[in-house]
Scaffold this active site. Structure first.
Site, PDB file in Angstrom:
ATOM      1  N   GLY A  15       0.804  -1.211   0.000  1.00 12.15           N
ATOM      2  CA  GLY A  15       0.000   0.000   0.000  1.00 12.15           C
ATOM      3  C   GLY A  15       0.836   1.258   0.000  1.00 12.15           C
ATOM      4  N   GLU A  34      11.307   2.765   5.536  1.00  9.13           N
ATOM      5  CA  GLU A  34      10.984   1.358   5.759  1.00  9.13           C
ATOM      6  C   GLU A  34      12.050   0.758   6.672  1.00  9.13           C
ATOM      7  OE1 GLU A  34       9.973  -2.133   6.430  1.00  9.13           O
ATOM      8  OE2 GLU A  34       8.542  -1.001   5.210  1.00  9.13           O
ATOM      9  N   ILE A 179      -4.694 -18.164   7.412  1.00 10.35           N
ATOM     10  CA  ILE A 179      -3.253 -18.379   7.556  1.00 10.35           C
ATOM     11  C   ILE A 179      -2.984 -19.748   8.154  1.00 10.35           C
ATOM     12  CG2 ILE A 179      -1.163 -17.583   8.726  1.00 10.35           C
ATOM     13  CD1 ILE A 179      -2.248 -14.745   8.510  1.00 10.35           C
ATOM     14  N   GLU A 182      -3.807 -22.484   5.507  1.00  7.75           N
ATOM     15  CA  GLU A 182      -2.828 -22.542   4.424  1.00  7.75           C
ATOM     16  C   GLU A 182      -1.508 -23.147   4.887  1.00  7.75           C
ATOM     17  OE1 GLU A 182      -4.492 -18.780   1.760  1.00  7.75           O
ATOM     18  OE2 GLU A 182      -2.885 -18.457   3.202  1.00  7.75           O
ATOM     19  N   HIS A 436     -16.746 -25.511 -22.604  1.00  9.54           N
ATOM     20  CA  HIS A 436     -16.799 -26.929 -22.234  1.00  9.54           C
ATOM     21  C   HIS A 436     -15.598 -27.669 -22.806  1.00  9.54           C
ATOM     22  CE1 HIS A 436     -18.718 -30.722 -21.190  1.00  9.54           C
ATOM     23  NE2 HIS A 436     -18.377 -31.174 -22.402  1.00  9.54           N
TER      24      HIS A 436
END
Length: 461
Positions: A15, A34, A179, A182, A436
């Site tokens: 983001g 960061e 989580i 998975e 199909h």
């Protein structure tokens, strides 16, 4: 007043980077901090490495199926975590570099350190440097949370699975969300003796009931030891392993324990309270539909706002923010209709729109529900069944929800989400000619509802 930047972003995940890059593309001067690796949770310790591990865990099943298709000597052999991990690390390094390069190519500046707010227009980096900005965007995401039991520090969180030196021989996964499901699937497929403990009677609370039943059953069928209605109360060090005590008085020993017990917004130590940014009960940043906080110069997108915690949502929020603030194109995201997928195997579970229970609360609903053995696995002798489910408003005829349990369900739901987002009716689906033979053709060939729900005056169906 003069500022160092038009926009300063705290957080280099999906983001934040999208917002920063699009804003810079509009001509804004943008800085970004960061503290870890560019790409954030999704790229470094979430969606991307997890999906690659799902692919890896599917190899034994693919080899077994190949035998039924005339390849009698097909075998997956022994899995090498070291070989896979080396290639995985190389891919994540490539993606991280691409994230950084994409932002820097439009003139953005990256500070590889932690930042915190010290004012409505000012941040302080970990080295003490202070930077001013006309607008500040917080996009620091969320972090896995522990259950708050004795000895929990002996367990892992999902982030740790990508750092393992070897696959554990016997592992306990605690939790029942996507989580947990998975990673139980992954660990089982890679050869771990996998136990999943969850306090509920079915996994995936909040998802459509039929899908929850099917995923729960499938976990057991692939060999995961399901222990439902069970909660760990204490972890104890036991040589090279961990002994886990449960709330029914039982105990068991594992080589490793992984907690998948939810995620929390990563807002601690950001200086939010000092600046006066309003927070919600879980520490989430409270924003309006434009992702703006109660401090006009400060915005937030992604999991840190605890709206819809999915990577594509964070990306769309970040892009909308940039378009609105710097692109002269005001827009915001409608969070009410977002597709999602749970990457279990052999069948995934994917959804868009309302669950059946949610649709019933809305009014009169028709349920179209097809279940069948898909051609590919049926030929190989599997009894696995696919589910295609549409929820239709009986009055408007609009499709309110779609739920798919089957191979590559995530791929299918992406395409189904387009007409549903456009407001398609059941008759729009019916007019579509089927391809199909495919699994997806059932989506446009279900003619009669399997059941109807009427809402009575007392509100009950």
């Amino acid at each position: 007043m003069s500022f160092d930047y038009d926009l300063f972003v705290i957080g280099g995940g999906s983001g934040g980077v999208r917002a920063a890059r699009i804003s810079a593309g509009y001509g804004a001067k943008v800085g970004l901090a960061e503290e870890s690796r560019m790409g954030g949770t999704c790229v470094i310790r979430g969606c991307v490495p997890k999906k690659l591990m799902i692919f890896a865990s599917s190899a034994p099943e693919a080899a077994e199926e190949a035998q039924d298709y005339g390849w009698p000597d097909a075998t997956a052999g022994e899995f090498s975590w070291r070989a896979f991990k080396s290639k995985l690390d190389t891919e994540l390094d490539r993606l991280e570099a691409a994230y950084a390069r994409g932002f820097e190519s439009v003139g953005g500046t990256i500070y590889h350190q932690r930042a915190r707010l010290v004012g409505p227009h000012e941040v302080e980096l970990a080295n003490g440097k202070r930077i001013t900005a006309k607008h500040i965007l917080i996009a620091v995401g969320g972090r896995p949370q522990l259950p708050g039991i004795e000895g929990e520090e002996l367990g892992m969180i999902s982030d740790d699975l990508f750092l393992m030196r070897e696959i554990p021989g016997r592992v306990l996964v605690v939790g029942g969300g996507f989580i947990a499901c998975e990673f139980a699937t992954i660990l089982n497929g890679l050869g771990s003796d996998t136990v999943l403990a969850y306090r509920g009677d079915k996994v995936l609370r909040g998802f459509d009931h039929d899908g929850r039943v099917l995923v729960t059953e499938q976990l057991g069928e692939i060999g995961v030891d399901l222990r439902l209605g069970l909660t760990p109360t204490r972890l104890e060090k036991d040589g090279d392993g961990v002994t886990v005590r449960f709330d029914d008085g039982s105990c068991d020993r594992f080589d490793a324990v992984m907690f998948a017990t939810g995620r929390s917004p990563y807002t601690g130590g950001l200086g939010l309270e000092e600046v006066g940014v309003k927070l919600g009960p879980k520490g989430e940043i409270v924003v309006d539909e434009w992702s703006q906080t109660n401090i006009p110069s400060i915005y937030a997108v992604g999991d840190v706002t605890d709206r819809v915690n999915l990577t594509p949502v964070a990306i769309r929020e970040g892009h909308s923010f940039a378009d609105t603030l710097f692109g002269n194109n005001p827009r915001h995201l409608d969070h009410s209709l977002v597709a999602s997928a749970v990457y279990t195997r052999p069948h995934e579970f994917a959804s868009v729109g309302m669950t059946e229970d949610e649709a019933i609360e809305r009014g009169r609903v028709e349920v179209y529900d097809a279940r069948f053995r898909p051609m590919r696995s049926a030929f190989a002798g599997s009894d696995a069944r696919v589910m295609m489910k549409l929820l239709v408003d009986e009055d408007s005829r609009k499709v309110l929800g779609c739920h798919i349990f089957g191979p590559e369900a995530g791929e299918l739901i992406q395409l189904a989400a387009i007409p549903i987002t456009m407001g398609a009716t059941k008759e729009d689906f019916d007019r579509t000619v089927a391809v199909h033979p495919t699994i997806a053709e059932e989506m446009v060939t279900m003619r009669q509802p399997t059941r109807r729900h009427e809402v009575h005056q007392d509100g009950n169906s």
